[in-house]
Scaffold this motif. Sequence first.
Motif, mmCIF file in Angstrom:
data_model
loop_
_atom_site.group_PDB
_atom_site.id
_atom_site.type_symbol
_atom_site.label_atom_id
_atom_site.label_comp_id
_atom_site.label_asym_id
_atom_site.label_seq_id
_atom_site.Cartn_x
_atom_site.Cartn_y
_atom_site.Cartn_z
ATOM 1 N N GLY A 1 0.799 -1.222 0.000
ATOM 2 C CA GLY A 1 0.000 0.000 0.000
ATOM 3 C C GLY A 1 0.829 1.269 0.000
ATOM 4 N N CYS A 2 2.130 1.145 -0.245
ATOM 5 C CA CYS A 2 3.007 2.321 -0.143
ATOM 6 C C CYS A 2 2.610 3.412 -1.120
ATOM 7 C CB CYS A 2 4.464 1.924 -0.328
ATOM 8 S SG CYS A 2 4.910 1.345 -1.996
ATOM 9 N N GLY A 3 2.173 3.052 -2.326
ATOM 10 C CA GLY A 3 1.778 4.043 -3.307
ATOM 11 C C GLY A 3 0.560 4.827 -2.873
ATOM 12 N N SER A 4 -0.409 4.141 -2.290
ATOM 13 C CA SER A 4 -1.631 4.807 -1.818
ATOM 14 C C SER A 4 -1.323 5.775 -0.683
ATOM 15 C CB SER A 4 -2.651 3.766 -1.353
ATOM 16 O OG SER A 4 -3.061 2.939 -2.422
ATOM 17 N N ILE A 5 -0.500 5.345 0.273
ATOM 18 C CA ILE A 5 -0.147 6.222 1.398
ATOM 19 C C ILE A 5 0.677 7.401 0.901
ATOM 20 C CG2 ILE A 5 1.059 6.367 3.601
ATOM 21 C CD1 ILE A 5 -1.571 4.740 3.650
ATOM 22 N N SER A 6 1.585 7.154 -0.046
ATOM 23 C CA SER A 6 2.377 8.234 -0.619
ATOM 24 C C SER A 6 1.474 9.285 -1.259
ATOM 25 C CB SER A 6 3.358 7.672 -1.655
ATOM 26 O OG SER A 6 4.209 8.674 -2.166
ATOM 27 N N ASN A 7 0.460 8.829 -1.987
ATOM 28 C CA ASN A 7 -0.493 9.757 -2.598
ATOM 29 C C ASN A 7 -1.237 10.565 -1.531
ATOM 30 O OD1 ASN A 7 0.138 8.986 -5.218
ATOM 31 N ND2 ASN A 7 -1.491 7.449 -5.319
ATOM 32 N N MET A 8 -1.624 9.918 -0.428
ATOM 33 C CA MET A 8 -2.305 10.626 0.658
ATOM 34 C C MET A 8 -1.421 11.708 1.259
ATOM 35 S SD MET A 8 -4.268 7.604 2.777
ATOM 36 C CE MET A 8 -5.122 6.282 1.931
ATOM 37 N N LEU A 9 -0.113 11.474 1.262
ATOM 38 C CA LEU A 9 0.828 12.462 1.781
ATOM 39 C C LEU A 9 1.060 13.603 0.792
ATOM 40 C CD1 LEU A 9 3.494 10.051 3.334
ATOM 41 C CD2 LEU A 9 2.066 11.677 4.613
ATOM 42 N N GLY A 10 0.603 13.434 -0.445
ATOM 43 C CA GLY A 10 0.826 14.437 -1.472
ATOM 44 C C GLY A 10 2.047 14.177 -2.314
ATOM 45 N N ILE A 11 2.694 13.022 -2.095
ATOM 46 C CA ILE A 11 3.866 12.641 -2.887
ATOM 47 C C ILE A 11 3.375 11.685 -3.966
ATOM 48 C CG2 ILE A 11 6.194 11.672 -2.829
ATOM 49 C CD1 ILE A 11 6.234 12.238 0.189
ATOM 50 N N THR A 12 3.113 12.210 -5.135
ATOM 51 C CA THR A 12 2.452 11.433 -6.186
ATOM 52 C C THR A 12 3.440 11.005 -7.272
ATOM 53 O OG1 THR A 12 1.877 13.446 -7.363
ATOM 54 C CG2 THR A 12 0.268 12.612 -5.785
ATOM 55 N N GLY A 13 2.972 10.109 -8.114
ATOM 56 C CA GLY A 13 3.743 9.745 -9.303
ATOM 57 C C GLY A 13 4.432 8.402 -9.237
ATOM 58 N N TYR A 14 4.376 7.729 -8.099
ATOM 59 C CA TYR A 14 5.020 6.416 -8.002
ATOM 60 C C TYR A 14 4.092 5.339 -8.561
ATOM 61 C CZ TYR A 14 8.700 8.352 -5.067
ATOM 62 O OH TYR A 14 9.763 9.075 -4.612
ATOM 63 N N ARG A 15 4.655 4.503 -9.414
ATOM 64 C CA ARG A 15 3.899 3.382 -9.975
ATOM 65 C C ARG A 15 4.354 2.101 -9.289
ATOM 66 N NH1 ARG A 15 4.675 0.585 -15.840
ATOM 67 N NH2 ARG A 15 2.990 -0.952 -15.672
ATOM 68 N N ILE A 16 3.418 1.463 -8.598
ATOM 69 C CA ILE A 16 3.713 0.234 -7.864
ATOM 70 C C ILE A 16 2.980 -0.925 -8.522
ATOM 71 C CG2 ILE A 16 3.683 -0.916 -5.625
ATOM 72 C CD1 ILE A 16 5.357 1.652 -5.709
ATOM 73 N N ILE A 17 3.719 -1.959 -8.874
ATOM 74 C CA ILE A 17 3.096 -3.175 -9.389
ATOM 75 C C ILE A 17 3.344 -4.313 -8.395
ATOM 76 C CG2 ILE A 17 3.406 -2.441 -11.782
ATOM 77 C CD1 ILE A 17 5.667 -4.580 -11.969
ATOM 78 N N GLY A 18 2.517 -5.328 -8.480
ATOM 79 C CA GLY A 18 2.706 -6.498 -7.633
ATOM 80 C C GLY A 18 3.356 -7.628 -8.418
ATOM 81 N N SER A 19 4.336 -8.273 -7.818
ATOM 82 C CA SER A 19 4.928 -9.475 -8.405
ATOM 83 C C SER A 19 4.563 -10.653 -7.520
ATOM 84 C CB SER A 19 6.452 -9.328 -8.506
ATOM 85 O OG SER A 19 7.028 -10.509 -9.033
ATOM 86 N N LYS A 20 3.644 -11.485 -8.018
ATOM 87 C CA LYS A 20 3.115 -12.601 -7.226
ATOM 88 C C LYS A 20 3.961 -13.853 -7.448
ATOM 89 C CE LYS A 20 -1.211 -15.204 -6.486
ATOM 90 N NZ LYS A 20 -0.900 -16.518 -7.078
ATOM 91 N N GLY A 21 4.361 -14.465 -6.358
ATOM 92 C CA GLY A 21 5.111 -15.710 -6.414
ATOM 93 C C GLY A 21 4.421 -16.796 -5.620
ATOM 94 N N ASP A 22 4.310 -17.988 -6.203
ATOM 95 C CA ASP A 22 3.669 -19.125 -5.546
ATOM 96 C C ASP A 22 4.731 -20.073 -4.993
ATOM 97 O OD1 ASP A 22 1.243 -18.075 -6.420
ATOM 98 O OD2 ASP A 22 1.292 -19.246 -8.276
#
Length: 484
Positions: free
Chosen positions: A205-226
């Motif tokens: 959730g780092c991207g969402s919290i960063s946006n709430m702080l006003g620090i925008t522009g970070y693109r976060i993707i998930g890499s799923k491993g089984d």
Amino acid sequence: MQQQFDVLIIGGGVVGSAVARELTRYKLQIGVLEKNLDVCNETSGRNSGVIHGGFAYDTGSLKARLCVEGNQEFDHIAEELDVPFRRTGKLLVGNTDEDMKNLEKTMLQGKRNGVRGLTLIGRKRLHELVPAVQGEFALFSSGSGIVDPFRYTIALAENAALNGASFFFGHEVTAIRRNPDQSYTVTTTDGFFRTRWIVNCAGLGCGSISNMLGITGYRIIGSKGDYIILDKKTGSLLPMPVYPVPSNTYMGVHVTPTVDGNVIIGPNAENVTNFTYYGVSQKSIDFLAQNASELWPCIHRADYIRNYSGILPKWVDKNGVIQDFKIEVRDEVAPQAVNLIGIESPGLTAALPIARRVVSLIAERTDLKPNSDFQPRRKGPERFALQSEERKRELVALDPDYGDVICRCEEVTKADIIQAIHNPLGVHTLTGIKYRTRSMMGRCQGGYCQMRVAELIEQELGIPPEKLLYERKNSRIFTGKVRG
């Protein structure tokens, strides 16, 4: 009514718990907001449990520097926090000329990064170290190791709590507002908090919290491993983690022993946008087994006892290229907020060095007064199964509940369970007890003991069956009586 803190940490994974622990070295009111009902419910607990050497990361990167720092101090940290850690070593196994060239490049990068104990070995030495492995040569990293990620994160959090940090579970952050006096008001699903500083350790959730702080522009993707977990009877065949020769972005499907004697197969890697789905398909299980068998041909379906998956938060640029860790304070946008972005692997290894970097950023802007009462040591529970026969007899004499075995597979007693139920963090989900005791983690995966553990939680805490949760909110075990 708002609760007031000097520092609020958003996220109770391994990094958030490490930050809380390091900040309690100072006279501060510290709170940790975690949306789940325990620490270590997401990325921090869904991995291979490897303490990496630091050779796989670009020279000069934060990933490389903090990984090497974390690796080299881990014997001391594990002893200080009383968590099981084994410096097993690790093998990167190759067969072709191209593999050898890649291993030579990896070894050179590792040495530039300050990694100790890297050697190229031939077939004879390779099979002395791991007789069952398939390969012609390998890069041997003697300093790599394995740890239980659950117990390590729990230990960091408990040590932080011992030193005064407050943990708030089930508190998902939904909004952040900066006040005229430069403090912050944080809105959660279970109340409001006011704080002078915020530390974003939200992982996925780092991207969402960063946006709430006003620090925008970070693109976060998930890499799923089984992953597949194998029965403990396979553990003696694998004394250390075995990896294929890595690519630039992916370490490949590998086999890893655990500190408790199991073997883990995986992971694969798939980019995902859903950060909450942890299902594992049969196709994925078959892929893992087939690929790992090329390295270590000891994988049999009869030994499978469980599967699981984890999702890494990767910060990528506009071209999809994975970026380094970001640990920053943007004074012009969000003063008094430390923003952590893309803390993926090797975050487990590097958690405490990351935490110290966070502290240094705060100390550059705020006068921190040392806490003379800080206690760096934490004593974990005395697990019955790990004691000598003499000590077991002593424990049973002291408390007959040590003689009542609740989990037969892992030899977990009633006394172990009761001690875990009354844990310092106040966690009382079934998985919370599972990760603290290893009940429900053996061959039968709770088939014998799960209902007995549930009954003990109900009895010890006075929780009605309908209120008992497995792991997350609304994960009820019982919805009502079957018979009237």
